[in-house]
Design a protein around this motif. Structure first.
Motif: not given
Ligand code: SAM
Length: 431
Positions: A13-15, A32-34, A55-58, A91-94, A108-110
């Motif tokens: 996926r990254h490649q 997003l969701g890094c 950006v990540d919510i966590n 932050g949240s992507v919403t 926005s990967i997975e």
């Molecule tokens: N994209 C990453 C990668 O390719 O290595 C893996 C993503 S991981 C499966 C999903 C990520 O989405 C988690 O780190 C989670 O904290 C984040 N996430 C979940 N809900 C989110 C939101 N509303 N906003 C931002 N990030 C969020």
């Protein structure tokens, strides 16, 4: 759980993103969701990228490894003209945040399968309706592939809120395109076993979205103050050293000048005393070195004549046989146009013109001989001759210096390392 992919699905996926970046050369990228920033760490080696944002919510996940995104020693020792700034947000992507508008690529990967369907609607509006990037890459599990994982019941991950079939993913993507002015291509990574690709598709399905040309007017929206919301928390930011920063350019140039001044002086003294040592072989073509040494010689001759002409009042620091062993008063400018004097042993003058022609890096960094002079005049580390045509460097007695050989050879090696490093640091090959 099988099938096992090689390379791993995560890497594939990254490649996919990296290949897209190589082809399209986006300057501003946000992931997003890094999570722990593993994709960002690979993207930072792509020097077309000037702004890299995660950006990540966590926030805790981001903080875990975020310092790995900082510059490494090579970035400081061998800065280039490339520019890179890295920013990480919690932050949240919403939710909207004005700092994420105007990007060339959003990845926005997975991620979307971790959102509720209501939040996927917000995500669509934030990404395609508010951030309005040039391109978006969205990857998400393809549920049609799941039966190939023996023993898998339910979703692939306990936090997944849904897993879409290809039709479901495509239906969402096409609706987004219609609503926000994008077009999309569908693809994926993680091939099914031979003969099953068509029936089950890729393990991870991917949509690559491109903003339609007609949406270019959306840039006008970016100036809308009503939308200037700052909902994300900045966790980390760093600017990579770049030669476009004048202070960094000056530092690199001065250290290069001091390095080559010392080299040329040493070589000239060895020529003079017949103690030329191959350990000090310069990293230059022999012709270039000889030319520099001749220039050095000419300059010294000229300085000696000037000294004689000027009399004893203002003495130029030159090497001369009859002054051997004597201290001499020399003058140089202190960077503010004022003269300072200091007692020291005899000096060697290394003409700026010689440095300019011997060291390609010095000429490339300074642009012109007069620029070089100007920059060195301002630097307290560099002592210039009174007419500012040469760098002054203190003469050393080679015989007394034998005990320093180890140090010197270390210096030479360090110098060579710094020059070789350019060839060795092939970051592309490391990722
Ligand atoms: N994209 C990453 C990668 O390719 O290595 C893996 C993503 S991981 C499966 C999903 C990520 O989405 C988690 O780190 C989670 O904290 C984040 N996430 C979940 N809900 C989110 C939101 N509303 N906003 C931002 N990030 C969020």
């Amino acid at each position: 759980m099988d099938p096992i992919f090689s390379p791993s699905l995560h890497r594939q996926r990254h490649q996919f993103v990296i290949d897209f970046v190589r082809r399209n050369k986006p300057r501003k990228v946000v992931d997003l969701g890094c999570s722990e920033c593993s994709l960002l760490k690979k993207l930072k080696f792509h020097r077309e990228v000037e702004l890299l944002v995660g950006v990540d919510i966590n926030g805790a996940k981001v903080k875990k490894k975020m310092h790995g995104l900082g510059p490494i020693s090579t970035d400081y020792l061998q800065p280039t003209y490339d520019q890179l700034r890295v920013e990480l947000y919690q932050g949240s992507v919403t939710q909207k945040d004005v700092r994420l508008r105007g990007f060339d690529l959003v990845t926005s990967i997975e991620l979307i399968e971790h959102l509720t369907l209501a939040d996927v609607e917000c995500f669509s509006e934030v990404v395609f309706g508010y951030m309005i990037p040039v391109a978006v890459i969205v990857s998400t599990p393809n549920s049609e592939f799941n039966p190939l994982f023996t023993g898998l019941t339910g979703f692939r991950h306990s936090d997944h809120k849904f897993e879409w079939t290809r039709a479901e993913f495509q239906s969402w993507a096409l609706k987004v395109c219609l609503e926000y002015g994008y077009e999309v291509e569908f693809t994926g990574v993680g091939q099914a076993p031979p003969g099953q690709q068509e029936s089950v598709g890729f393990c991870s399905q991917i949509g690559v979205f491109h903003r339609r040309a007609g949406r270019d007017h959306c840039n006008m929206l970016f100036g809308d103050d009503a939308d200037d919301v700052f909902s994300y928390t900045l966790l980390y930011s760093i600017n990579y050293p770049s030669l476009r920063d004048n202070n960094i350019l000056r530092r690199v140039l001065v250290s290069e000048v001091l390095y080559w001044t010392e080299k040329l002086k040493r070589r000239w003294m060895e020529e003079k005393t017949g103690e030329r040592d191959d350990a000090y072989t310069l990293c230059l073509t022999e012709g270039g070195v000889e030319e520099c040494l001749r220039a050095l010689e000419r300059h010294v001759d000229m300085e000696e004549k000037q000294t004689a002409a000027c009399g004893a009042e203002v003495k130029h620091p030159v090497v001369s046989e009859d002054q051997e062993g004597e201290d001499e008063e020399v003058f140089w400018t202190n960077g503010k146009g004022q003269q300072e004097s200091k007692k020291l042993h005899r000096c060697v003058c290394v003409p700026l013109a010689a440095l300019w022609s011997c060291c390609p890096k010095v000429s490339a960094l300074s642009g012109s001989l007069s620029n070089l002079r100007h920059i060195l005049m301002e630097d307290p580390e560099v002592k210039l001759s009174q007419d500012r045509s040469a760098v002054l460097v203190q003469e050393e007695d080679l015989e007394e210096e034998d005990h320093n050989d180890l140090e010197d050879s270390g210096y030479a090696e360090a110098g060579q390392c710094s020059h070789n490093a350019v060839q060795e640091e092939d970051w592309e090959a490391n990722i």
